[in-house]
Design a protein around this motif. Structure first.
Motif, PDB file in Angstrom:
ATOM      1  N   VAL A 112      -2.560  19.723  -6.921  1.00 20.83           N
ATOM      2  CA  VAL A 112      -2.452  18.599  -6.060  1.00 20.83           C
ATOM      3  C   VAL A 112      -2.637  17.167  -6.644  1.00 20.83           C
ATOM      4  O   VAL A 112      -2.127  16.508  -6.113  1.00 20.83           O
ATOM      5  CB  VAL A 112      -3.712  18.797  -4.989  1.00 20.83           C
ATOM      6  CG1 VAL A 112      -3.926  17.931  -3.995  1.00 20.83           C
ATOM      7  CG2 VAL A 112      -3.617  20.315  -4.181  1.00 20.83           C
ATOM      8  N   ALA A 113      -3.434  17.067  -7.852  1.00 21.40           N
ATOM      9  CA  ALA A 113      -3.572  16.070  -8.381  1.00 21.40           C
ATOM     10  C   ALA A 113      -2.233  15.378  -8.822  1.00 21.40           C
ATOM     11  O   ALA A 113      -2.255  13.987  -8.982  1.00 21.40           O
ATOM     12  CB  ALA A 113      -4.824  16.097  -9.647  1.00 21.40           C
ATOM     13  N   VAL A 114      -1.708  16.499  -9.486  1.00 20.06           N
ATOM     14  CA  VAL A 114      -0.390  15.967 -10.183  1.00 20.06           C
ATOM     15  C   VAL A 114       0.766  15.372  -9.040  1.00 20.06           C
ATOM     16  O   VAL A 114       1.421  14.540  -9.349  1.00 20.06           O
ATOM     17  CB  VAL A 114       0.154  16.981 -11.215  1.00 20.06           C
ATOM     18  CG1 VAL A 114       1.418  16.694 -11.652  1.00 20.06           C
ATOM     19  CG2 VAL A 114      -0.811  17.407 -12.359  1.00 20.06           C
ATOM     20  N   ARG A 170      -5.414  30.149  -0.682  1.00 15.04           N
ATOM     21  CA  ARG A 170      -6.599  31.072  -0.242  1.00 15.04           C
ATOM     22  C   ARG A 170      -6.168  32.463   0.143  1.00 15.04           C
ATOM     23  O   ARG A 170      -6.926  33.281  -0.170  1.00 15.04           O
ATOM     24  CB  ARG A 170      -7.579  30.349   1.114  1.00 15.04           C
ATOM     25  CG  ARG A 170      -6.983  30.314   2.005  1.00 15.04           C
ATOM     26  CD  ARG A 170      -7.782  29.690   3.180  1.00 15.04           C
ATOM     27  NE  ARG A 170      -7.147  29.683   4.524  1.00 15.04           N
ATOM     28  CZ  ARG A 170      -7.982  28.808   5.559  1.00 15.04           C
ATOM     29  NH1 ARG A 170      -8.801  27.771   5.218  1.00 15.04           N
ATOM     30  NH2 ARG A 170      -7.124  28.822   6.667  1.00 15.04           N
ATOM     31  N   PHE A 171      -5.079  32.677   0.869  1.00 17.51           N
ATOM     32  CA  PHE A 171      -4.634  34.030   1.145  1.00 17.51           C
ATOM     33  C   PHE A 171      -4.584  34.842  -0.079  1.00 17.51           C
ATOM     34  O   PHE A 171      -5.132  36.136  -0.052  1.00 17.51           O
ATOM     35  CB  PHE A 171      -3.538  34.158   2.087  1.00 17.51           C
ATOM     36  CG  PHE A 171      -2.962  35.684   2.410  1.00 17.51           C
ATOM     37  CD1 PHE A 171      -3.914  36.254   3.185  1.00 17.51           C
ATOM     38  CD2 PHE A 171      -1.992  36.224   1.563  1.00 17.51           C
ATOM     39  CE1 PHE A 171      -3.530  37.713   3.325  1.00 17.51           C
ATOM     40  CE2 PHE A 171      -1.814  37.259   1.890  1.00 17.51           C
ATOM     41  CZ  PHE A 171      -2.568  38.131   2.477  1.00 17.51           C
ATOM     42  N   LEU A 191      -8.299  29.649 -11.650  1.00 21.49           N
ATOM     43  CA  LEU A 191      -6.897  29.716 -10.865  1.00 21.49           C
ATOM     44  C   LEU A 191      -7.279  28.590  -9.718  1.00 21.49           C
ATOM     45  O   LEU A 191      -6.311  27.566  -9.384  1.00 21.49           O
ATOM     46  CB  LEU A 191      -6.394  30.777 -10.264  1.00 21.49           C
ATOM     47  CG  LEU A 191      -5.213  30.732  -9.326  1.00 21.49           C
ATOM     48  CD1 LEU A 191      -3.816  30.141 -10.091  1.00 21.49           C
ATOM     49  CD2 LEU A 191      -4.991  32.042  -8.648  1.00 21.49           C
ATOM     50  N   VAL A 192      -8.370  28.419  -9.334  1.00 23.36           N
ATOM     51  CA  VAL A 192      -8.740  27.382  -8.179  1.00 23.36           C
ATOM     52  C   VAL A 192      -8.471  26.047  -8.969  1.00 23.36           C
ATOM     53  O   VAL A 192      -8.252  25.088  -8.292  1.00 23.36           O
ATOM     54  CB  VAL A 192     -10.163  27.741  -7.418  1.00 23.36           C
ATOM     55  CG1 VAL A 192     -10.519  26.447  -6.681  1.00 23.36           C
ATOM     56  CG2 VAL A 192     -10.182  28.869  -6.821  1.00 23.36           C
ATOM     57  N   GLU A 250      -7.424  23.971   2.339  1.00 27.24           N
ATOM     58  CA  GLU A 250      -7.444  25.380   2.502  1.00 27.24           C
ATOM     59  C   GLU A 250      -7.843  25.823   1.172  1.00 27.24           C
ATOM     60  O   GLU A 250      -8.648  26.997   1.013  1.00 27.24           O
ATOM     61  CB  GLU A 250      -5.819  25.922   2.812  1.00 27.24           C
ATOM     62  CG  GLU A 250      -5.558  26.167   4.158  1.00 27.24           C
ATOM     63  CD  GLU A 250      -4.345  25.999   4.350  1.00 27.24           C
ATOM     64  OE1 GLU A 250      -3.755  25.961   5.527  1.00 27.24           O
ATOM     65  OE2 GLU A 250      -3.154  26.198   3.533  1.00 27.24           O
ATOM     66  N   LEU A 251      -7.535  25.078   0.055  1.00 29.62           N
ATOM     67  CA  LEU A 251      -8.172  25.653  -1.276  1.00 29.62           C
ATOM     68  C   LEU A 251      -9.333  25.413  -1.469  1.00 29.62           C
ATOM     69  O   LEU A 251     -10.248  26.208  -2.145  1.00 29.62           O
ATOM     70  CB  LEU A 251      -7.204  24.921  -2.581  1.00 29.62           C
ATOM     71  CG  LEU A 251      -7.366  23.599  -2.805  1.00 29.62           C
ATOM     72  CD1 LEU A 251      -8.473  23.310  -3.827  1.00 29.62           C
ATOM     73  CD2 LEU A 251      -6.248  23.044  -3.522  1.00 29.62           C
ATOM     74  N   THR A 252      -9.930  24.519  -0.434  1.00 23.70           N
ATOM     75  CA  THR A 252     -11.610  24.263  -0.660  1.00 23.70           C
ATOM     76  C   THR A 252     -12.245  25.192  -0.050  1.00 23.70           C
ATOM     77  O   THR A 252     -13.560  25.485  -0.033  1.00 23.70           O
ATOM     78  CB  THR A 252     -11.991  23.024  -0.120  1.00 23.70           C
ATOM     79  OG1 THR A 252     -11.497  22.718   1.065  1.00 23.70           O
ATOM     80  CG2 THR A 252     -11.107  21.816  -1.105  1.00 23.70           C
ATOM     81  N   SER A 253     -11.746  26.115   0.882  1.00 19.82           N
ATOM     82  CA  SER A 253     -12.475  27.116   1.667  1.00 19.82           C
ATOM     83  C   SER A 253     -12.612  28.154   0.956  1.00 19.82           C
ATOM     84  O   SER A 253     -13.090  29.431   1.509  1.00 19.82           O
ATOM     85  CB  SER A 253     -11.704  27.248   3.014  1.00 19.82           C
ATOM     86  OG  SER A 253     -10.420  27.862   2.828  1.00 19.82           O
TER      87      SER A 253
END
Length: 293
Positions: free
Chosen positions: A269-271, A138-139, A261-262, A7-10
């Protein structure tokens, strides 16, 4: 790939679509000169803070932001804008129900089949930005982009910066930091608070967030080797040097603050991955907070 990552990539596409819809939704959004309150819970509350600061700074009218549970019922507004991804958050529904028939209300949600649709006078549905994840990405940013575009403050440069935020590597070693502080100024204070929340939700990280100038008044005392201080937007003069003098790591926000923020979402996610956590299953959280009567 987790739901959060997908979702964050969109977001670049979601932002462009929301900006293109801003004129269509304009009748439901605050008009110049209206006295407005923007409300939400959690992530939506932090987006409300950013929206309120943007609108007031743009000279569009007095604009306040509140957690839905803390709305000051003795204060008069021309319009209340309520943000809720699910449209089922108890505090938001309670507030809209109480305001019905007395104050004009707008609901911004991702779900057209939600109680908010009947409680608000004017609904705005961003269903293309709906999410399966518990952790919002994303929302929230799409709702903020819609309001930025409505205010005439969105450009495609923000979308390009979001693409850069998704493609460029994160600073080396940042995932290994023990503590993260996020700073903002003006409308980016809300983004800083949201950045800290993302890290706590997805990665159980020790995070704090402040208006940038307030960081000098005590919080800088925690900064040391192994901590990171991330500025969303332009920094006050001298602050980067003061942070580096402590031995702490300074991350300069060079992209549009919403694109920064992205980058933080990617860091969360990486942490989480580095700590063996599933960001789709944040501890003690559900997709919507629905309280018992």
């Amino acid at each position: 790939m987790t739901h959060v990552e997908d979702e964050l990539t969109s977001q670049p596409e979601c932002w462009s679509r929301a900006a293109a819809q801003a004129a269509e939704h304009a009748p439901a959004l605050p008009a110049p000169g209206e006295r407005v309150a923007v409300v939400g819970c959690g992530t939506s509350y932090f987006m409300a803070q950013a929206i309120a600061a943007l609108r007031e700074t743009a000279g569009q009218g007095e604009t306040d932001a509140f957690a839905a549970s803390e709305f000051p019922h003795g204060r008069a507004y021309d319009r209340v804008v309520a943000l809720s991804r699910s449209g089922t958050t108890t505090e938001v529904l309670d507030l809209l129900g109480r305001l019905k028939g007395t104050t004009r209300t707008t609901a911004v949600t991702a779900d057209p089949a939600t109680p908010m649709m009947s409680l608000a006078d004017e609904p705005v549905v961003l269903d293309h930005a709906d999410e399966r994840s518990v952790v919002q990405t994303r929302f929230a940013t799409t709702a903020l982009t819609l309001l930025r575009a409505h205010l005439g403050l969105h450009t495609e440069a923000a979308v390009e910066d979001a693409r850069t935020a998704l493609e460029a590597p994160l600073p080396e070693g940042l995932v290994d930091c023990a503590q993260f502080t996020f700073l903002g100024r003006g409308w980016t204070v809300g983004l800083a608070h949201e950045a800290g929340l993302k890290m706590r939700e997805a990665a159980l990280a020790w995070t704090e967030s402040y208006p940038a100038m307030e960081y000098r008044h005590g919080p800088i005392s925690i900064t040391t080797r192994g901590t990171a201080t991330w500025m969303l937007g332009p920094a006050p003069d001298g602050l980067a040097r003061q942070v580096r003098d402590t031995g702490g790591r300074w991350i300069e926000g060079t992209l549009d603050p919403l694109a920064e923020l992205v980058r933080v979402q990617r860091l969360a996610v990486a942490v989480a991955a580095a700590r063996g956590l599933d960001p789709d299953r944040p501890r003690h959280l559900t997709r919507s907070v629905v309280l018992e009567p």
